[in-house]
Design an enzyme around this catalytic site. Structure first.
Site, PDB file in Angstrom:
ATOM      1  N   HIS A   1     -40.454   7.811 -39.588  1.00  0.00           N
ATOM      2  CA  HIS A   1     -41.641   8.319 -40.328  1.00  0.00           C
ATOM      3  C   HIS A   1     -42.275   9.617 -40.868  1.00  0.00           C
ATOM      4  O   HIS A   1     -43.598  10.150 -40.983  1.00  0.00           O
ATOM      5  CB  HIS A   1     -42.783   7.513 -40.553  1.00  0.00           C
ATOM      6  CG  HIS A   1     -42.497   5.782 -40.127  1.00  0.00           C
ATOM      7  ND1 HIS A   1     -41.914   5.002 -39.448  1.00  0.00           N
ATOM      8  CD2 HIS A   1     -42.597   5.158 -41.779  1.00  0.00           C
ATOM      9  CE1 HIS A   1     -42.307   3.601 -39.309  1.00  0.00           C
ATOM     10  NE2 HIS A   1     -42.235   3.420 -41.126  1.00  0.00           N
TER      11      HIS A   1
ATOM     12  N   CYS B   1     -14.101  32.726 -47.685  1.00  0.00           N
ATOM     13  CA  CYS B   1     -12.840  33.241 -47.559  1.00  0.00           C
ATOM     14  C   CYS B   1     -12.184  33.851 -47.313  1.00  0.00           C
ATOM     15  O   CYS B   1     -11.447  34.307 -46.721  1.00  0.00           O
ATOM     16  CB  CYS B   1     -12.825  34.624 -49.260  1.00  0.00           C
ATOM     17  SG  CYS B   1     -11.779  35.277 -49.698  1.00  0.00           S
TER      18      CYS B   1
ATOM     19  N   THR C   1      -9.507  37.572 -59.974  1.00  0.00           N
ATOM     20  CA  THR C   1      -8.829  37.085 -59.132  1.00  0.00           C
ATOM     21  C   THR C   1      -8.185  38.226 -58.138  1.00  0.00           C
ATOM     22  O   THR C   1      -8.165  39.596 -58.602  1.00  0.00           O
ATOM     23  CB  THR C   1      -7.715  36.079 -59.061  1.00  0.00           C
ATOM     24  OG1 THR C   1      -6.541  36.137 -59.847  1.00  0.00           O
ATOM     25  CG2 THR C   1      -8.252  35.252 -60.537  1.00  0.00           C
TER      26      THR C   1
END
Length: 586
Positions: free
Chosen positions: A224, A409, A502
């Protein structure tokens, strides 16, 4: 303090609309709009079977309406957000399930003052109307030591679902009301639940109910929005689970050879990845304690709107094993119960290993032209420096990738780099064709995802070119051919080409420069020019529109102001190799 974002129409209609949404998903459920009541499809066909009723404030979805169905609840009653339903609505639900029922009604009440009072009023009215009603109040929270408890008693948390499931199964078998109620009480006394909250929740349109620092958690948080028993520093999932299980085991007097069922409940905003880790930790730690893990259930079952946190609830099975397990395994039509046929262990399969052995790379036969000792030292230096450079750039690569991707990456390439460094003394440095295959295997195994596949293709194809050599040739031209064949393979399968923003932009530029320089008289800056070309190709991506990869889905220019992370990584390792060659000492 900024208010959290919400996707609602109005706070006043939120409960009605979410129950309406549930009834659209499961149209056999009856949604009685004016009273916030949801009825099971079989509610009028239970004359000789006990009916089960439960409910409470909203904001805990799918509880309780998601557990309405044959084998669990006959009816649920929903109040406003974090508020007990009015007694008149509960009375309405009891009348609906009692009008075609001679076996009686069992009311299961979460232990909160508002719920006890409003359900109590409705129960007394039902009894005055000669309805056979029994009630069980469930309080399974064990986060507050008994010596510090209040007269309110323990809060009712997700362990309530164990009671609903077992009582519902017994009612379905046709047991009398008294027996179902007594078993429900035994189940309630055999449950302990502990919660950890990473963030508070907020009622739509309001601020967070309390503030937590980035490195803090609330131990013993309920559903709650109330703060927990104590605030501590955030630790690993393993340490958090250890804390929870310690208290749960003390409460239930669990020891080696005991058997338990487990519910891992998501407060609503914890990622599924993290929830799976918690399940893993609970299972491993219980097994290490010698406690038999019989059933595991997991999901967002009793939530706290948008809070990030987890409940771990254990049901001790030891004294009532056969009855409890049989009831847990009995089928139910309730749409949100997480148990399925696959929840029951198969006798044909062994228990899952706590930790799988790492994938082993098979021995690769040495192929192609061998290198002399001098070239072996050089190629080892190139690998060492290229991998070290990638590891050092992990954070920067992640930052570049985070602008328009998932920000991993650098971490992904670091796994490959560290894998190569750790295995460097065992790689086939004497045979470059075999070496590239080993690196390709490492990329496939360590990296995964798109980048892992691309690098695997690149090195595998390069290895094929090197393996085709039958005798020693001009190695500069041999490496060019391997590089070019790898790029061609990437363009074929990856669909990207130079100019698409890319990693190919840096690699293609370096390869083109390499090819052009070989046609000229070799110079002292031969390799430096290749590195320069790689960086030029990388920097050019800053102005390119992405046409391949995840970045191609990003159409907002403000996320595309830096160079492509993959191109930057390629320029890093190409430059490291160039530096290794130009500074190599015999």
């Amino acid at each position: 303090m900024a208010r959290p974002k919400n996707l609602i129409n109005s706070l006043e209609n939120a409960v009605f609309e979410t129950l309406s949404g549930l009834s659209y998903m499961y149209p056999q459920l009856e949604h009685h709009v004016s009273h916030g009541v949801v009825l099971s499809p079989d509610c009028r066909e239970r004359r000789d079977k006990v009916a089960l009723v439960c409910g409470g404030g909203s904001g805990h979805e799918p509880f309780a309406a998601g557990f309405v169905g044959t084998g669990m609840l006959t009816a649920s009653v929903a109040g406003s957000i974090f508020a007990a339903p009015p007694s008149s609505h509960i009375t309405y639900a009891l009348r609906r399930v009692a009008e075609n029922n001679d076996a009686g009604v069992l009311v299961l009440i979460p232990n909160y003052t508002g719920d006890r009072l409003n359900f109590g009023i409705a129960i007394e009215k039902a009894r005055q109307a000669d309805v056979a009603v029994e009630d069980v109040i469930i309080g399974d929270d064990c986060s507050i030591p008994d010596c510090e408890g209040s007269i309110a008693g323990k809060r009712g948390l997700v362990g309530l679902l164990f009671v609903i499931k077992i009582a519902g199964a017994l009612a379905e078998k046709g047991l009398p009301l008294h027996d179902v109620a007594e078993t429900a009480r035994r189940v309630s006394q055999s449950i302990a639940t502990y919660g950890i909250g990473l963030t508070a929740c907020a009622i739509p349109g309001q601020h967070l109910m309390f503030e937590l620092k980035q490195d803090e958690v609330q131990c013993g948080m309920g559903v709650h929005g109330e703060p927990g028993y104590k605030r501590i520093k955030l630790a690993t999932a393993s340490e958090m689970v250890t804390l929870m299980l310690k208290r749960i085991c003390e409460t239930l007097s669990l020891s080696a050879t005991d058997s338990v069922a487990v519910i891992v409940n998501n407060f609503g905003a914890l990622s599924q990845l993290e929830q799976g880790i918690v399940v893993h930790e609970v299972a491993c730690q219980l097994r290490n304690m010698g406690i038999r893990l019989v059933r595991v259930y997991s999901g967002a079952l009793m939530t706290s709107i948008n809070s990030v946190g987890i409940h771990v609830s254990l049901l001790k099975l030891t004294e009532n094993y056969d009855t409890f397990v049989e009831c847990l395994d009995q089928e139910t039509e309730a749409p949100c119960w997480p148990g399925r046929a696959y929840s029951i262990p198969s006798t044909l399969t062994s228990a899952p290993a706590l930790k799988e052995a790492p994938l082993g790379r098979g021995k690769i036969e040495k192929m192609g032209v061998p290198l002399n000792a001098r070239d072996q030292r050089l190629i080892k230096l190139c690998l060492t420096n290229a991998c070290t450079a990638i590891v050092e750039k992990e954070a920067h690569l992640n930052k570049l990738d985070g602008a328009c991707g998932d920000g991993d990456c650098g971490s992904t390439l670091k796994r490959l780099a560290e894998g190569i460094l750790n295995d460097l003394d065992h790689l086939s440095l004497s045979h470059p064709a075999t070496l590239l295959l080993e690196i390709a295997d490492a990329a496939e195994e360590k990296m995964g995802g798109t980048s892992g596949a691309l690098y695997c293709f690149f090195f595998t194809t390069g290895a094929k070119t090197l393996a085709s050599l039958e005798h020693e040739e001009d190695m500069q031209r041999v490496w060019l051919n391997a590089f070019r064949s790898g790029l061609n393979c990437l363009e074929k399968y990856g669909k990207a080409k130079a100019g698409d923003r890319t990693m190919l932009d840096a690699m293609h530029a370096a390869c083109a420069a390499y090819e052009k320089l070989l046609k000229k008289q070799p110079s002292e800056i031969f390799y430096d020019e290749i590195a320069t070309a790689a960086w030029d190709g990388c920097n050019a991506t800053k102005l390119m529109e992405p046409r391949a990869g995840r970045a191609s889905y990003v159409k907002q220019a403000r996320y595309l102001t830096e160079v492509d992370a993959g191109a930057y990584a390629a320029a890093v390792w190409i430059s490291a190799i160039v530096q290794s060659i130009t500074h190599f000492k015999e």
